[in-house]
Motif scaffolding. Structure first.
Motif, short mmCIF file in Angstrom:
data_model
loop_
_atom_site.label_atom_id
_atom_site.label_comp_id
_atom_site.label_asym_id
_atom_site.label_seq_id
_atom_site.Cartn_x
_atom_site.Cartn_y
_atom_site.Cartn_z
N SER A 148 0.83 -1.21 0.00
CA SER A 148 0.00 0.00 0.00
C SER A 148 0.86 1.25 0.00
CB SER A 148 -0.92 0.02 1.21
OG SER A 148 -1.84 -1.05 1.14
N VAL A 149 1.92 1.25 0.81
CA VAL A 149 2.81 2.41 0.86
C VAL A 149 3.38 2.68 -0.54
CG1 VAL A 149 5.05 3.22 1.74
CG2 VAL A 149 3.41 2.17 3.30
N TYR B 269 2.24 1.68 -3.52
CA TYR B 269 1.27 2.07 -4.56
C TYR B 269 0.54 3.38 -4.24
CZ TYR B 269 2.41 -1.63 -7.66
OH TYR B 269 3.11 -2.41 -8.54
N ILE B 270 0.94 4.04 -3.15
CA ILE B 270 0.56 5.44 -2.96
C ILE B 270 1.73 6.34 -3.38
CG2 ILE B 270 0.01 7.22 -1.26
CD1 ILE B 270 -1.54 4.98 0.28
N LEU C 266 -4.29 7.51 -10.00
CA LEU C 266 -4.15 7.10 -8.60
C LEU C 266 -3.32 8.11 -7.83
CD1 LEU C 266 -4.96 4.63 -6.91
CD2 LEU C 266 -2.84 3.52 -7.65
N TYR D 25 -3.74 9.64 2.56
CA TYR D 25 -3.01 8.72 1.69
C TYR D 25 -1.51 9.02 1.64
CZ TYR D 25 -7.44 6.84 0.14
OH TYR D 25 -8.67 6.23 0.11
N GLN E 179 3.96 8.07 3.71
CA GLN E 179 5.33 8.51 4.03
C GLN E 179 5.70 8.20 5.48
OE1 GLN E 179 5.51 12.69 2.80
NE2 GLN E 179 7.00 12.02 1.29
#
Lengths: 486, 98
Positions: A307-308, A310-311, A361, A374, A379
């Protein structure tokens, strides 16, 4: 042995002894490309004429006593590194006809050492993907089974080395794009520490994660190419000004005194048993070679890495790719009604689906009302992932994991499901998030398909990773196996 | 929850990407699915954790302001889709109100 099968160090020795010339070697590799490329499709632009000129120059230099371990040795470079005068497309319609007016620093460095440039390799468009199916031109095929993907995004670079279409190649790695295809193609691939290799002239994808590295036939070659491309560059403000050792000095064939950890989170649910078995067997081999193994390491934040990543990566990409406006270079929509229409249609028709998906995205994650939830959150979790690695490296010289949870999958198998595709990088993403180096080496061929072992270390510990990879390679035969292409 | 049509069109406008109706529907589905996976991050307590922007501790990298060779005008313009003399040619930015 056929000349195209040589490693860098074998070719270097034969060139020095004048047993072969660079022109002969280059012709042999070009002939190999001619005979297998219609099945592998690793190359976007072939520069045969230039390669033969480079080879002629290298032969003259070698005859006049100039040396250097890469001089006269033919390579291919991923098509997201700028090569002056030679088309650089990022496998995108957006840059299909782009001719760079300058060289990337890595290209300059290799040229200074007498590189023979055969051409540019296929990739997922703008390096976004894990299978090379996102190339706007054609998919690359895995030389071990041409119905399967070579991995990505440096799939062309990995497949080319596996198929002996180049003695070595360069790739780039933002979330696994060197290591995962290296693992899928049974070759050696290194993502160096963030800041170790200059990215000047690398087409930017996610600037806090991107790094350039070698794909080679063995670990000694990997050390040789790293020697050539590593180092500070004032034109890349994120490159780090620290000494570059001679990496070949680290290559000793035993692991006495090294403490290695095996993080259990990398042996994930849904991973294939043949991968688990191959990597377990490889770790036992490392133990035989003298390493002390701790099988029970935990890095609990690993499950947040996907998740980190793909953000953060799409957010940075959405900013970096804002430059493609159809004005200065690249694809430009012809029949627009206004400047805004031109911009929107240039980007609608110039970018492929995955690139647009990631820009959307990233734009979402950075937009008002979502930034804190997000981007900023990602971060902060990034800090936690990095801290866990820092803690682990106080106890262990390196961590050992699979490079990918599966063997190469079939072309088309995951093309319609972005989340499934993203999961194929689950073992490699955390490494870019933390900025640490990662090396993938061939570690098995279950059912005739490659399994890669990933070796991770603290920042600037490339010597340790290469030593482990080298010792393992000396004790095994996986890296010598060739795909059934003939 | 599925993203609304308006939300997708708003992000496309911010990113200056034209979308077909079919794209809008596809992105509603796919982006919602991907964003759904990100909710896992809300489990993590980050109240005292600083953000990491990049992973190597470099700060304020400066160099001296010295004159160095750079690309020629011709090199910079050689990839221009449309040029006029030594300029990039674009559609009118300011249009007359009718």
């Amino acid at each position: 042995m056929d000349l195209h099968q040589l490693t860098i160090h074998q070719a270097r020795d034969l060139l020095r002894k004048k047993e072969i010339s660079s022109v002969e070697l280059t012709k042999a590799v070009l002939a190999r490309i001619e005979s297998v490329e219609n099945r592998v499709k690793a190359v976007v632009t072939l520069s045969a004429e230039r390669a033969l000129e480079d080879a002629g120059k290298a032969d003259k230099a070698l005859a006049s006593g100039e040396n250097g371990y890469l001089r006269g040795i033919p390579c291919l470079i991923k098509d997201n590194m700028c090569t002056r005068g030679l088309r650089t497309t990022c496998s995108s319609k957006m840059l299909e006809n782009f001719i760079p007016p300058y060289n990337a620093t890595v290209v300059e460095k290799l040229e200074a050492r007498g590189m023979v440039l055969l051409g540019k390799t296929n990739m997922d468009e703008f390096a976004m993907g894990s299978s090379t199916e996102n190339s706007a031109f054609f998919p690359t095929h895995n030389p071990w089974d041409i119905e399967r993907v070579p991995g990505g995004s440096s799939g062309g670079s990995a497949a080319a080395v596996a198929a002996d279409e180049a003695i070595y190649t360069l790739g780039s790695d933002t979330g696994g794009s060197i290591r995962q295809p290296a693992g899928f193609c049974n070759v050696v691939g290194l993502k160096p520490t963030y800041g170790r290799v200059s990215r000047f002239g690398l087409v930017a994808f996610a600037s806090s994660l991107d790094q350039i590295g070698p794909l080679t036939k063995d670990v000694r070659d990997c050390a040789l190419v790293l020697n050539a491309i590593a180092g500070y560059d004032p034109r890349d403000s994120t490159s780090v000004d620290c000494p570059v050792p001679d990496y070949t000095q680290a290559l000793v064939p035993d692991l006495k005194g090294l403490r290695l950890g095996v993080p259990k989170e990398y042996f994930v649910e849904g991973m294939q048993t043949e991968i688990r078995d191959s990597i377990h067997a490889a770790i036992k081999k490392l133990e035989e070679l003298g390493a002390e193994i701790d099988w029970d390491v935990s890095l609990p934040s690993t499950r947040f890495a996907l998740s980190v990543y793909y953000i953060i990566a799409p957010s940075e990409a959405s900013a970096n790719l804002a430059r493609y406006d159809g004005v200065k270079y690249g694809f430009s929509y012809e029949n627009a009604s206004s400047i805004w229409d031109a911009l929107e249609k240039t980007r609608q028709f110039g970018f492929g689906p995955e690139v647009k998906r990631r820009i959307m995205l990233g734009t979402y994650a950075l937009s008002a009302g979502y930034y804190d939830a997000y981007y900023l959150k990602a971060q902060k979790v990034r800090t936690l992932i990095r801290r866990e690695f820092d803690e682990a490296f106080k106890k262990y010289d390196a961590l050992i994991t699979p490079t990918s949870p599966t063997v190469p999958f079939k072309i088309g198998e995951k093309a319609d499901d972005p989340m499934q595709m993203y999961l194929s990088d689950v073992c490699t993403l955390p490494v870019n998030i933390a900025g640490i180096p990662g090396l993938s080496v061939p570690a098995g061929l279950p059912g005739g398909l490659p399994a890669g072992m990933q070796i991770l270390g603290k920042h600037f510990s490339e010597e340790t990773l290469l030593r482990i990879g080298y010792a393992y390679e000396q004790a095994t035969e996986w890296h010598r196996q060739k795909p059934p292409l003939n | 929850m599925k993203l609304s049509r308006e939300e997708v069109l708003n992000k496309a406008l911010l990113a200056r990407i034209g979308l077909s109706d079919e794209d809008v529907e596809k992105f509603r589905e796919q982006l919602s699915n991907i964003l759904e996976n990100f909710t896992i991050l809300q489990e993590v307590d980050t109240s005292d954790v600083p953000a990491t922007a990049q992973s190597v501790d470099l700060k304020n990298v400066m160099r001296d302001d010295v004159v160095m060779p750079s690309s020629s005008q011709e090199e910079i313009l050689m990839n221009a889709p449309r040029r006029e003399d030594d300029f990039f040619r674009v559609k009118a930015v300011l249009e007359q109100e009718g």
